[in-house]
Design a protein around this motif. Structure first.
Motif, PDB file in Angstrom:
ATOM      1  N   GLU A  15       0.104  14.935  -0.351  1.00  0.00           N
ATOM      2  CA  GLU A  15      -0.470  14.497   0.928  1.00  0.00           C
ATOM      3  C   GLU A  15       0.575  14.627   2.029  1.00  0.00           C
ATOM      4  N   GLY A  16       0.157  15.189   3.157  1.00  0.00           N
ATOM      5  CA  GLY A  16       1.067  15.387   4.275  1.00  0.00           C
ATOM      6  C   GLY A  16       1.645  16.787   4.358  1.00  0.00           C
ATOM      7  N   ALA A  17       1.511  17.566   3.292  1.00  0.00           N
ATOM      8  CA  ALA A  17       2.071  18.920   3.290  1.00  0.00           C
ATOM      9  C   ALA A  17       1.175  19.878   4.066  1.00  0.00           C
ATOM     10  N   ASN A  18       1.777  21.005   4.444  1.00  0.00           N
ATOM     11  CA  ASN A  18       1.043  22.088   5.105  1.00  0.00           C
ATOM     12  C   ASN A  18       0.819  23.220   4.109  1.00  0.00           C
ATOM     13  N   SER A  19      -0.218  24.029   4.349  1.00  0.00           N
ATOM     14  CA  SER A  19      -0.473  25.149   3.440  1.00  0.00           C
ATOM     15  C   SER A  19      -1.199  26.268   4.179  1.00  0.00           C
ATOM     16  N   THR A  20      -1.129  27.457   3.581  1.00  0.00           N
ATOM     17  CA  THR A  20      -1.801  28.644   4.111  1.00  0.00           C
ATOM     18  C   THR A  20      -2.600  29.301   3.013  1.00  0.00           C
ATOM     19  N   LEU A  21      -3.878  29.544   3.271  1.00  0.00           N
ATOM     20  CA  LEU A  21      -4.758  30.251   2.345  1.00  0.00           C
ATOM     21  C   LEU A  21      -5.046  31.625   2.943  1.00  0.00           C
ATOM     22  N   ARG A  22      -5.138  32.616   2.073  1.00  0.00           N
ATOM     23  CA  ARG A  22      -5.305  33.983   2.541  1.00  0.00           C
ATOM     24  C   ARG A  22      -6.587  34.596   2.014  1.00  0.00           C
ATOM     25  N   CYS A  23      -7.193  35.442   2.849  1.00  0.00           N
ATOM     26  CA  CYS A  23      -8.403  36.187   2.483  1.00  0.00           C
ATOM     27  C   CYS A  23      -8.197  37.640   2.891  1.00  0.00           C
ATOM     28  N   ASN A  24      -8.234  38.540   1.925  1.00  0.00           N
ATOM     29  CA  ASN A  24      -8.160  39.978   2.202  1.00  0.00           C
ATOM     30  C   ASN A  24      -9.529  40.604   1.967  1.00  0.00           C
ATOM     31  N   PHE A  25      -9.903  41.527   2.819  1.00  0.00           N
ATOM     32  CA  PHE A  25     -11.186  42.202   2.648  1.00  0.00           C
ATOM     33  C   PHE A  25     -10.999  43.708   2.810  1.00  0.00           C
ATOM     34  N   PHE A  47     -15.110  27.635  10.013  1.00  0.00           N
ATOM     35  CA  PHE A  47     -14.870  28.547  11.127  1.00  0.00           C
ATOM     36  C   PHE A  47     -15.752  29.776  11.007  1.00  0.00           C
ATOM     37  N   TYR A  48     -16.194  30.245  12.156  1.00  0.00           N
ATOM     38  CA  TYR A  48     -16.743  31.587  12.308  1.00  0.00           C
ATOM     39  C   TYR A  48     -15.677  32.358  13.062  1.00  0.00           C
ATOM     40  N   ILE A  49     -15.034  33.327  12.394  1.00  0.00           N
ATOM     41  CA  ILE A  49     -13.847  33.916  13.002  1.00  0.00           C
ATOM     42  C   ILE A  49     -13.689  35.380  12.592  1.00  0.00           C
ATOM     43  N   PRO A  50     -14.539  36.289  13.127  1.00  0.00           N
ATOM     44  CA  PRO A  50     -14.378  37.711  12.796  1.00  0.00           C
ATOM     45  C   PRO A  50     -13.108  38.328  13.362  1.00  0.00           C
ATOM     46  N   ASN A  56      -9.364  23.636  14.807  1.00  0.00           N
ATOM     47  CA  ASN A  56     -10.254  22.492  14.790  1.00  0.00           C
ATOM     48  C   ASN A  56      -9.513  21.349  14.102  1.00  0.00           C
ATOM     49  N   GLY A  57      -8.921  20.490  14.911  1.00  0.00           N
ATOM     50  CA  GLY A  57      -8.165  19.379  14.333  1.00  0.00           C
ATOM     51  C   GLY A  57      -6.959  19.873  13.569  1.00  0.00           C
ATOM     52  N   ARG A  58      -6.876  19.458  12.299  1.00  0.00           N
ATOM     53  CA  ARG A  58      -5.730  19.867  11.468  1.00  0.00           C
ATOM     54  C   ARG A  58      -5.899  21.246  10.854  1.00  0.00           C
ATOM     55  N   LEU A  59      -7.043  21.843  11.044  1.00  0.00           N
ATOM     56  CA  LEU A  59      -7.302  23.168  10.490  1.00  0.00           C
ATOM     57  C   LEU A  59      -7.230  24.221  11.593  1.00  0.00           C
ATOM     58  N   SER A  60      -6.713  25.370  11.230  1.00  0.00           N
ATOM     59  CA  SER A  60      -6.782  26.512  12.141  1.00  0.00           C
ATOM     60  C   SER A  60      -6.946  27.774  11.300  1.00  0.00           C
ATOM     61  N   GLU A  67      -6.087  44.678  10.279  1.00  0.00           N
ATOM     62  CA  GLU A  67      -5.354  44.702   9.016  1.00  0.00           C
ATOM     63  C   GLU A  67      -6.154  44.074   7.883  1.00  0.00           C
ATOM     64  N   ARG A  68      -7.375  43.670   8.164  1.00  0.00           N
ATOM     65  CA  ARG A  68      -8.331  43.218   7.156  1.00  0.00           C
ATOM     66  C   ARG A  68      -7.849  42.010   6.361  1.00  0.00           C
ATOM     67  N   TYR A  69      -7.411  40.988   7.097  1.00  0.00           N
ATOM     68  CA  TYR A  69      -7.116  39.741   6.432  1.00  0.00           C
ATOM     69  C   TYR A  69      -7.361  38.574   7.379  1.00  0.00           C
ATOM     70  N   SER A  70      -7.533  37.407   6.763  1.00  0.00           N
ATOM     71  CA  SER A  70      -7.686  36.168   7.508  1.00  0.00           C
ATOM     72  C   SER A  70      -6.877  35.084   6.813  1.00  0.00           C
ATOM     73  N   LEU A  71      -6.362  34.171   7.606  1.00  0.00           N
ATOM     74  CA  LEU A  71      -5.566  33.061   7.090  1.00  0.00           C
ATOM     75  C   LEU A  71      -6.173  31.744   7.543  1.00  0.00           C
ATOM     76  N   LEU A  72      -6.190  30.789   6.632  1.00  0.00           N
ATOM     77  CA  LEU A  72      -6.622  29.423   6.958  1.00  0.00           C
ATOM     78  C   LEU A  72      -5.429  28.504   6.770  1.00  0.00           C
ATOM     79  N   TYR A  73      -5.097  27.770   7.822  1.00  0.00           N
ATOM     80  CA  TYR A  73      -3.968  26.847   7.786  1.00  0.00           C
ATOM     81  C   TYR A  73      -4.478  25.409   7.700  1.00  0.00           C
ATOM     82  N   ILE A  74      -3.910  24.670   6.761  1.00  0.00           N
ATOM     83  CA  ILE A  74      -4.189  23.241   6.670  1.00  0.00           C
ATOM     84  C   ILE A  74      -2.887  22.518   6.971  1.00  0.00           C
TER      85      ILE A  74
END
Lengths: 108, 114
Positions: A15-25, A47-50, A56-60, A67-74
């Motif tokens: 709890e309290g940590a930050n993280s990054t999730l990745r999506c490649n297409f 998110f709707y983010i093409p 949005n708050g703690r999420l971005s 480059e065909r990728y998306s990142l979600l930051y918590i």
């Protein structure tokens, strides 16, 4: 059809940590959405983010379409952030193709 | 905020029985979808529907499945003769326009076939 790969498959956070999730297409998309699936199985639209960046708050999220990728930051994760995060893309305008998800567990 | 609703939330049925899953899309939306998620797996597209006809369907959507918009508000998925492998969470979604628009998902119906 389009391929969607998410990484990592599993993530354990304190709890309290930050993280990054990745999506490649694998192809150009006209829609990209991030979802959180809660323990009851509901898909919550994050998110709707093409392309571009949104917060949005703690999420971005950021999508680099060229480059065909998306990142979600918590940031400052909370136990309620636990669940599975899905990325889904639409290349042809008629259906979403989902990735395999990232299972996140936030420990108190 | 408008939302997609689905009923029932859970359904248990015997193999070979017919089931109808119901959805009420967001009122001004024109495009409707069904997806399913087998336990522990990714969400898979089944079918999209516009102007009272199927726009696209996946290989999963065989002759056992059908969709219908019986009135101005409901959108249904029928499984004619359920199989064990039809056990899954079924999600309905809707969008206002077609290409590149946000799809809004309902809470899902958890179907268990015994």
């Amino acid at each position: 059809g389009i391929q969607v790969e998410q990484s990592p498959p599993d993530l354990i956070l304190q709890e309290g940590a930050n993280s990054t999730l990745r999506c490649n297409f694998s192809d150009s998309v006209n829609n990209l959405q991030w979802f959180h699936q809660n323990p009851w199985g509901q898909l919550i639209n994050l998110f709707y983010i093409p392309s571009g960046t949104k917060q949005n708050g703690r999420l971005s999220a950021t999508t680099v379409a060229t480059e065909r990728y998306s990142l979600l930051y918590i940031s400052s994760s909370q136990t309620t952030d636990s669940g599975v995060y899905f990325c889904a893309v639409d290349a042809a305008g008629n259906k979403l193709t989902f990735g395999g998800g990232t299972r996140v567990l936030v420990k108190p | 905020e408008p939302e997609v609703t689905q009923t029932p939330s859970h359904q248990v049925t015997q193999m070979g029985q017919e089931v109808i899953l119901r959805c009420v899309p967001i009122s001004n939306h024109l495009y409707f979808y069904w997806y399913r998620q087998i336990l522990g797996q990714k969400v898979e597209f089944l079918v999209s529907f516009y102007n009272n006809e199927i726009s696209e369907k996946s290989e999963i959507f065989d002759d056992q499945f059908s969709v219908e918009r019986p009135d101005g508000s409901n959108f249904t998925l029928k499984i004619r003769s359920t199989k064990l492998e039809d056990s899954a969470m079924y999600f309905c979604a809707s969008s206002e326009f077609l290409a590149g628009e946000t799809q809004y998902f309902g809470p899902g119906t958890r179907l268990l076939v015994l």
